[in-house]
Write an enzyme that holds these catalytic residues in place. Sequence first.
Site, short mmCIF file in Angstrom:
data_model
loop_
_atom_site.label_atom_id
_atom_site.label_comp_id
_atom_site.label_asym_id
_atom_site.label_seq_id
_atom_site.Cartn_x
_atom_site.Cartn_y
_atom_site.Cartn_z
N PHE A 162 -11.91 -21.16 -39.99
CA PHE A 162 -11.57 -19.76 -39.78
C PHE A 162 -10.31 -19.38 -40.55
CE2 PHE A 162 -14.01 -20.72 -35.97
CZ PHE A 162 -14.72 -19.54 -35.73
N ASP A 163 -10.29 -18.16 -41.04
CA ASP A 163 -9.05 -17.49 -41.37
C ASP A 163 -8.38 -17.11 -40.04
OD1 ASP A 163 -7.12 -15.85 -42.87
OD2 ASP A 163 -8.28 -14.14 -42.14
#
Length: 226
Positions: free
Chosen positions: A7-8
């Site tokens: 994930f960002d």
Amino acid sequence: MYQWIIFDADDTLFHFDNFAGLVHMMAKYGVEFTERDFNDYQSINKPLWVEYQNQAITAEQLQTRRFQTWADKLSVSAQQLNHDFLQSMAEICQALPGAKELVDYLESQKVNMAIITNGFTQLQKTRLERTGFHRYFSPVVISEQLGIAKPNRKIFDHTLTLMDNPDRSKVLMVGDTLASDILGGINAELDTCWINHHNDVHPEHIIPTYQARSLLELKNILESVL
């Protein structure tokens, strides 16, 4: 289908409101920070982020140059203003709707989770601790510490090494920014999911594997493929 999801952080898992953070920070200096002030700040800040992602400047240069005008006005160092800003952002941070439900679901499915962020160490570590999200993600790779930012493939290769080099076809990159998260995932030969909050259109040269308008929609997609 996916053993790992990377994930960002900003505007992918966590709400990131620059303006609110600056208002909160400047109030401590007795400044009523306006939308006009914010537009002036962004005219400096946004080009610096592009330079940073292109490795033309360092994280330290970005963090100080964006606050130099205000540092001169307030007779405070740019480093101190940057520190106060990141602290304010940590204080007002909130997980995006559906984030907790998503990571709980992935944990129940025994899917490993990691983070790659171009954000800065002070904010990312404090925010993960305060929200309790730190326990879900390992590794957490922060570009400031590595000296390489998304979309550079090297930050993805480094992260995958920390993940014991899983089959890349079993790894999904999730992020809200096409030019860093999605292009970076494509550069690293990963499937990608664009969190398209504003129902924008992607350019022809950046084509995500999936699109979702929210984390709830992403959860629905993953329920159909895991």
